[in-house]
Motif scaffolding. Structure first.
Motif, short mmCIF file in Angstrom:
data_model
loop_
_atom_site.label_atom_id
_atom_site.label_comp_id
_atom_site.label_asym_id
_atom_site.label_seq_id
_atom_site.Cartn_x
_atom_site.Cartn_y
_atom_site.Cartn_z
N LEU A 278 -7.94 13.52 14.34
CA LEU A 278 -7.97 12.63 15.50
C LEU A 278 -7.63 11.19 15.10
O LEU A 278 -6.86 10.51 15.78
N ARG A 279 -8.19 10.75 14.00
CA ARG A 279 -7.90 9.38 13.57
C ARG A 279 -6.44 9.22 13.16
O ARG A 279 -5.83 8.17 13.41
N ARG A 280 -5.87 10.26 12.57
CA ARG A 280 -4.47 10.17 12.18
C ARG A 280 -3.57 10.05 13.42
O ARG A 280 -2.66 9.22 13.49
N VAL A 281 -3.84 10.90 14.42
CA VAL A 281 -3.05 10.82 15.66
C VAL A 281 -3.29 9.49 16.37
O VAL A 281 -2.36 8.87 16.90
N LEU A 282 -4.54 9.05 16.37
CA LEU A 282 -4.87 7.78 17.02
C LEU A 282 -4.16 6.61 16.36
O LEU A 282 -3.67 5.70 17.04
N ASP A 283 -4.09 6.61 15.04
CA ASP A 283 -3.36 5.54 14.33
C ASP A 283 -1.90 5.52 14.73
O ASP A 283 -1.30 4.45 14.91
N VAL A 284 -1.30 6.72 14.88
CA VAL A 284 0.11 6.78 15.29
C VAL A 284 0.28 6.24 16.70
O VAL A 284 1.19 5.45 16.99
N LEU A 285 -0.60 6.66 17.61
CA LEU A 285 -0.48 6.19 18.99
C LEU A 285 -0.64 4.68 19.08
O LEU A 285 0.10 4.00 19.79
N ARG A 286 -1.60 4.15 18.35
CA ARG A 286 -1.82 2.71 18.42
C ARG A 286 -0.70 1.92 17.78
O ARG A 286 -0.35 0.84 18.23
N SER A 287 -0.13 2.45 16.72
CA SER A 287 0.96 1.72 16.06
C SER A 287 2.21 1.73 16.90
O SER A 287 3.00 0.80 16.88
N GLU A 288 2.45 2.82 17.69
CA GLU A 288 3.65 2.90 18.53
C GLU A 288 3.47 2.17 19.84
O GLU A 288 4.40 1.57 20.36
N HIS A 289 2.28 2.24 20.43
CA HIS A 289 2.04 1.64 21.73
C HIS A 289 0.76 0.81 21.70
O HIS A 289 -0.27 1.23 22.25
N PRO A 290 0.75 -0.33 21.04
CA PRO A 290 -0.47 -1.13 21.02
C PRO A 290 -0.80 -1.65 22.41
O PRO A 290 0.08 -2.07 23.15
N ALA A 291 -2.06 -1.59 22.76
CA ALA A 291 -2.49 -2.10 24.07
C ALA A 291 -2.48 -3.61 24.04
O ALA A 291 -3.10 -4.22 23.17
N PRO A 292 -1.77 -4.27 24.96
CA PRO A 292 -1.70 -5.73 24.93
C PRO A 292 -3.06 -6.35 25.15
O PRO A 292 -3.80 -5.99 26.07
N GLY A 293 -3.40 -7.30 24.27
CA GLY A 293 -4.64 -8.02 24.44
C GLY A 293 -5.87 -7.31 23.93
O GLY A 293 -6.99 -7.78 24.11
N GLU A 294 -5.75 -6.15 23.28
CA GLU A 294 -6.90 -5.41 22.79
C GLU A 294 -6.75 -5.16 21.30
O GLU A 294 -5.67 -4.84 20.82
N ARG A 295 -7.85 -5.28 20.58
CA ARG A 295 -7.84 -4.96 19.16
C ARG A 295 -7.84 -3.46 18.99
O ARG A 295 -8.39 -2.70 19.79
N ALA A 296 -7.26 -3.02 17.89
CA ALA A 296 -7.16 -1.57 17.66
C ALA A 296 -8.52 -0.94 17.45
O ALA A 296 -8.73 0.22 17.77
N ASP A 297 -9.49 -1.72 16.91
CA ASP A 297 -10.79 -1.16 16.62
C ASP A 297 -11.84 -1.55 17.66
O ASP A 297 -13.03 -1.38 17.43
N ALA A 298 -11.39 -2.10 18.79
CA ALA A 298 -12.35 -2.53 19.81
C ALA A 298 -12.95 -1.31 20.50
O ALA A 298 -12.25 -0.34 20.78
N PRO A 299 -14.26 -1.34 20.82
CA PRO A 299 -14.88 -0.22 21.53
C PRO A 299 -14.34 -0.12 22.96
O PRO A 299 -13.99 -1.13 23.57
N GLN A 300 -14.28 1.10 23.47
CA GLN A 300 -13.75 1.29 24.81
C GLN A 300 -14.77 0.81 25.84
O GLN A 300 -15.97 1.04 25.70
N PRO A 301 -14.30 0.11 26.89
CA PRO A 301 -15.23 -0.46 27.87
C PRO A 301 -15.87 0.61 28.75
O PRO A 301 -15.32 1.69 28.96
N THR A 302 -17.05 0.28 29.27
CA THR A 302 -17.76 1.14 30.22
C THR A 302 -18.17 0.29 31.41
O THR A 302 -17.88 -0.91 31.48
N LEU A 303 -18.87 0.91 32.36
CA LEU A 303 -19.31 0.18 33.54
C LEU A 303 -20.37 -0.86 33.22
O LEU A 303 -20.67 -1.72 34.06
N ASP A 304 -20.94 -0.82 32.02
CA ASP A 304 -21.87 -1.88 31.62
C ASP A 304 -21.16 -3.23 31.54
O ASP A 304 -21.81 -4.28 31.64
N ARG A 305 -19.86 -3.21 31.37
CA ARG A 305 -19.08 -4.45 31.27
C ARG A 305 -18.43 -4.81 32.60
O ARG A 305 -17.52 -5.66 32.64
N LEU A 306 -18.88 -4.19 33.70
CA LEU A 306 -18.27 -4.46 34.99
C LEU A 306 -18.47 -5.91 35.41
O LEU A 306 -17.55 -6.56 35.92
N GLU A 307 -19.68 -6.44 35.22
CA GLU A 307 -19.94 -7.82 35.62
C GLU A 307 -19.09 -8.80 34.83
O GLU A 307 -18.59 -9.80 35.37
#
Length: 440
Positions: A278-307
């Motif tokens: 999973l980490r190998r595939v994830l590294d490939v996905l992130r290197s090809e399509h980095p999400a603008p404005g997000e760090r590669a190791d940032a935790p994924q947001p949840t509804l706790d961050r809605l406010e």
């Protein structure tokens, strides 16, 4: 001798092939109607019909008055000229042959009058109105058939004229062959150019449509790739938990058996291997399509961050109110993540497309689903040009469908817009693939 025979056979084959092409091009009655004009619609067709009627009348009058032919012959040949132009609207090649046939009949009958001295100085072998009719036919042919066939029609007109005026000839006539061939060449070139321009415009429209479809497909793939990256993070977290629990479990049991240790070791080993992949595939996905404005190791947001999301949106100048109903409880990570992204994209759309609007975010925790609704009041001033691709709704719908939910988006009350997502928070238990009746 054998080489000469081979060359002769090759030449004969080329001649047969060439004759076959000519037969297919010029000996056909296939329908190839002239399409309506983009701007004038059916006006050109009406003009051709009117010209056909005029050619019938004036052609008959010329043949009767100046050509010395009987009224019956004159009318018949005039109808042939007019019908050739009208026929070429739908069947270009038969219209060409009808024009040549009517001209041949006129040339034969008027030549007899010229040779007998009954008329003098008559335009031959093409009458003035026969030239007009044939030029119109050639134009319609060039507009409808391939360039090769148009050139063949021009060559056929030249050979036809040479045979009548150059080889057969007559007395006391005004020759019109050279003028006819020259004007025919100009008309054919014009028709080929117009046909090429129309085909280029059609091809441009087709390419524009394909480009728009390709852009939508690329946007969809990018959004799916982003969803895949986020889900990889969620799955990787759970795989890590499984690995740790399998490692710790033997220490929680007094005197664990060898079989238990072996099974737990196998579970941990499989979890570690899956996590590595999973980490190998994830590294490939992130290197090809980095999400603008997000760090590669940032935790994924949840509804706790809605406010926090709402506060950032307010800081951008949008008035946002929130409403949370139901009991807040832990939800599957994929549902939390998708709900957060749907609210994020919906608020971004309000900022881009509804300046001056206010937005309301409602999150409802229901027994079997999570409902997310974002409603805005509509723009209060002119909407500025947007650089977005316009496919944000597509990504939101992909997220909802991926979880087995639904998403509807459309005009709300007044000038506003509404996004309503329903995300299931539980799914029916999966059937064990090793069991036929659903039992383990």
């Amino acid at each position: 001798m054998s080489r000469l025979n081979a060359v002769a056979d090759t030449g004969a084959e080329h001649i047969r092939r060439w004759l076959g092409v000519l037969r297919d091009d010029l000996m056909t009655a296939r329908v190839d109607p002239l399409p309506p004009s983009t701007w004038l619609r059916w006006l050109p067709h009406g003009v051709v019909w009117i010209v056909g009627v005029v050619l019938t009348i004036v052609g008959a009058v010329q043949l009767n008055d100046q050509g010395g032919l009987d009224l019956g012959y004159s009318l018949l040949l005039g109808v042939g000229q007019g019908c050739a132009a009208v026929l070429a609207l739908r069947r270009p090649v038969p219209g060409l042959w009808l024009s040549l046939g009517a001209t041949l009949a006129i040339a034969v009958l008027t030549r007899r009058m010229l040779m007998a001295g009954q008329i003098d100085g008559f335009t031959w072998p093409w009458t003035a109105w026969a030239i007009v009719a044939h030029l119109l036919v050639l134009l319609l042919v060039a507009l409808r058939v391939p360039t090769r066939v148009s050139v063949e029609a021009l060559v056929l007109t030249g050979l036809f004229t040479y045979a009548l005026q150059g080889l057969w000839g007559a007395w006391n006539y005004a020759p019109t062959g050279q003028v006819t061939v020259a004007l025919s060449a100009v008309v054919v070139v014009l028709g080929i150019a117009l046909r090429g321009r129309r085909e280029a415009r059609v091809e441009l429209g087709r390419q524009t449509t394909l480009t728009a479809e390709e852009r939508a497909r690329r946007t969809l793939l990018e959004e799916r790739s982003r969803i895949a990256r986020e889900l990889h993070d969620v799955v990787a977290h759970h795989m890590s938990v499984i690995s740790i629990q399998a490692q710790v479990a033997p220490h929680l049991v007094q005197d664990p058996s060898d079989e238990l240790k072996e099974n737990l070791a196998g579970i941990r080993q499989n979890a570690v291997e899956a996590l590595t992949e999973l980490r190998r595939v994830l590294d490939v996905l992130r290197s090809e399509h980095p999400a603008p404005g997000e760090r590669a190791d940032a935790p994924q947001p949840t509804l706790d961050r809605l406010e926090a999301l709402v506060e950032n949106t307010r800081a951008a100048g949008l008035t946002v109110t929130t409403e949370v109903t139901g009991e807040r409880r832990p939800l599957p990570p994929g549902v939390e993540l998708s709900a957060y992204r749907i609210v994020q994209e919906a608020l971004s759309n309000v900022l881009r497309h509804a300046p001056g609007a206010t937005a309301h975010v409602a999150v409802a925790y229901e027994p079997r689903e999570l409902r997310v609704r974002v409603v805005d009041t509509g723009p209060t001033r002119e909407q500025p040009p947007s650089a977005g691709a316009g496919h944000g709704l597509l990504g939101m719908r992909e997220r909802a469908v991926m979880l087995g939910g639904t998403l509807t988006a459309g005009p709300g009350s007044g000038r506003g817009f509404r996004v309503d997502a329903r995300l299931p928070v539980s799914s029916p238990p999966a059937t064990d693939p090793l069991s036929q009746d659903g039992t383990a």
